[in-house]
Design an enzyme around this catalytic site. Structure first.
Site, mmCIF file in Angstrom:
data_model
loop_
_atom_site.group_PDB
_atom_site.id
_atom_site.type_symbol
_atom_site.label_atom_id
_atom_site.label_comp_id
_atom_site.label_asym_id
_atom_site.label_seq_id
_atom_site.Cartn_x
_atom_site.Cartn_y
_atom_site.Cartn_z
ATOM 1 N N ASN A 1 0.680 -1.280 -0.116
ATOM 2 C CA ASN A 1 0.018 -0.042 0.122
ATOM 3 C C ASN A 1 0.971 1.259 0.062
ATOM 4 O OD1 ASN A 1 -2.655 1.893 0.628
ATOM 5 N ND2 ASN A 1 -1.174 2.058 2.380
ATOM 6 N N SER B 1 3.316 5.356 -12.101
ATOM 7 C CA SER B 1 3.825 4.194 -11.060
ATOM 8 C C SER B 1 2.842 3.387 -10.955
ATOM 9 C CB SER B 1 4.175 4.988 -9.857
ATOM 10 O OG SER B 1 3.186 5.364 -9.055
ATOM 11 N N LYS B 2 1.427 3.757 -10.846
ATOM 12 C CA LYS B 2 0.191 2.896 -10.740
ATOM 13 C C LYS B 2 -0.231 2.068 -11.891
ATOM 14 C CE LYS B 2 -0.501 4.345 -6.448
ATOM 15 N NZ LYS B 2 -0.516 2.989 -5.340
ATOM 16 N N SER C 1 -4.470 2.400 -8.526
ATOM 17 C CA SER C 1 -5.394 3.847 -8.180
ATOM 18 C C SER C 1 -5.876 4.007 -9.341
ATOM 19 C CB SER C 1 -4.279 4.880 -8.160
ATOM 20 O OG SER C 1 -5.181 6.077 -8.042
ATOM 21 N N TYR D 1 3.034 9.487 -10.758
ATOM 22 C CA TYR D 1 1.931 8.984 -10.286
ATOM 23 C C TYR D 1 1.142 8.027 -11.039
ATOM 24 C CZ TYR D 1 -1.588 7.469 -6.575
ATOM 25 O OH TYR D 1 -2.284 7.147 -5.748
#
Length: 261
Positions: free
Chosen positions: A169, A234-235, A219, A231
């Site tokens: 997480n 990365s997700k 996400s 971001y």
């Protein structure tokens, strides 16, 4: 104990039912030892005349069938089909690791696991706020460091329990427009959100019990968000990592992703 073969819905089409035995268990009977003698007696001299095969044995309780077994073994079926708490058995007791456990989603996951299951929850985070979560065994470490995964592994070994689950997480954001995205901000997000998840899973997977589970927190941002180049990448990588791990670790370990947002 033997009776007519009557299976729950969805099992009636099983061809092996024609040569099966059915053993009923009331609520006072539990475990293999309670029925082993009866099962052993059923196998002796019970070969099917046409196929010369020993029968399939079904063991049921309250009309619930959870399994079956062929010659030499049997799966004991337990209990009625109704909502119930986690099984309080040796097989279910173990360790679950949750990263990013100091706050937010990770803190809630760790607290919920500790409260509702017979689990020892190891919470991993860089933040000192980790110590405020009394429901977990805290491991304050930077997962991007060289000794991060090894430190978590040692904590698992210290518990003396099997590793049942891992929740990846941990995540950070460093949002910026494209022309303002610095190299450090770009790399740090990729290393924490994706790199740490890969390295920790790589380190812990060999120690995970058969039937264990890895849950990666992705996400909806993997579809792309303004100002979140690092971001979103990365997700998106977490989604790809999840698919690749699921193929690699199957059938012993389940791997899934959850994409909030």
């Amino acid at each position: 104990m033997a009776g007519e073969i009557r299976l729950p819905p969805g099992m009636e089409s099983d061809a092996s039912v024609e040569r099966g035995f059915l053993f009923w268990m009331d609520d006072s009977v539990s475990g293999w030892d309670a029925v082993s003698a009866e099962l052993e007696a059923a196998f002796v001299g019970s070969r099917n005349a046409a196929s010369n095969e020993e029968p399939i044995v079904y063991v049921v309780s309250n009309d619930a069938l959870l399994g079956r077994a062929g010659p030499g073994a049997a799966m004991v079926v337990s209990g009625p089909r109704r909502p119930r708490a986690y099984r309080q058995s040796t097989g279910m007791k173990g360790v679950v690791v949750v990263t990013g456990a100091a706050r937010g989603i990770g803190k809630t996951i760790s607290e919920k696991l500790a409260a509702t299951g017979p689990f020892t929850v190891i919470g991993v985070d860089l933040s000192p706020d980790l110590a405020d979560n009394e429901a977990i065994v805290p491991v304050q470490i930077d997962l991007t460091s060289d000794d991060g995964p090894e430190t978590v592994l040692r904590s698992i070994e210290d518990q003396g329990l099997p590793l049942l689950g891992l929740v990846n997480n941990a995540g950070i954001t460093r949002d910026a427009r494209l022309i303002n995205m610095g190299d450090d901000d770009f790399r740090s997000v990729i290393e924490v959100n994706l790199g740490a998840a890969f390295r920790l899973t790589e380190a812990l997977a060999p120690s995970m019990e058969t039937g264990g589970s890895v849950v990666n927190i992705a996400s909806r941002a993997y579809l792309g968000n303004f100002g979140q180049f690092n971001y979103s990448m990365s997700k998106g990588g977490v989604v790809g990592l999840t698919r690749a791990l699921a193929i690699s670790l199957a059938p012993d370990v389940r791997v899934n992703a959850i994409a909030p947002g």
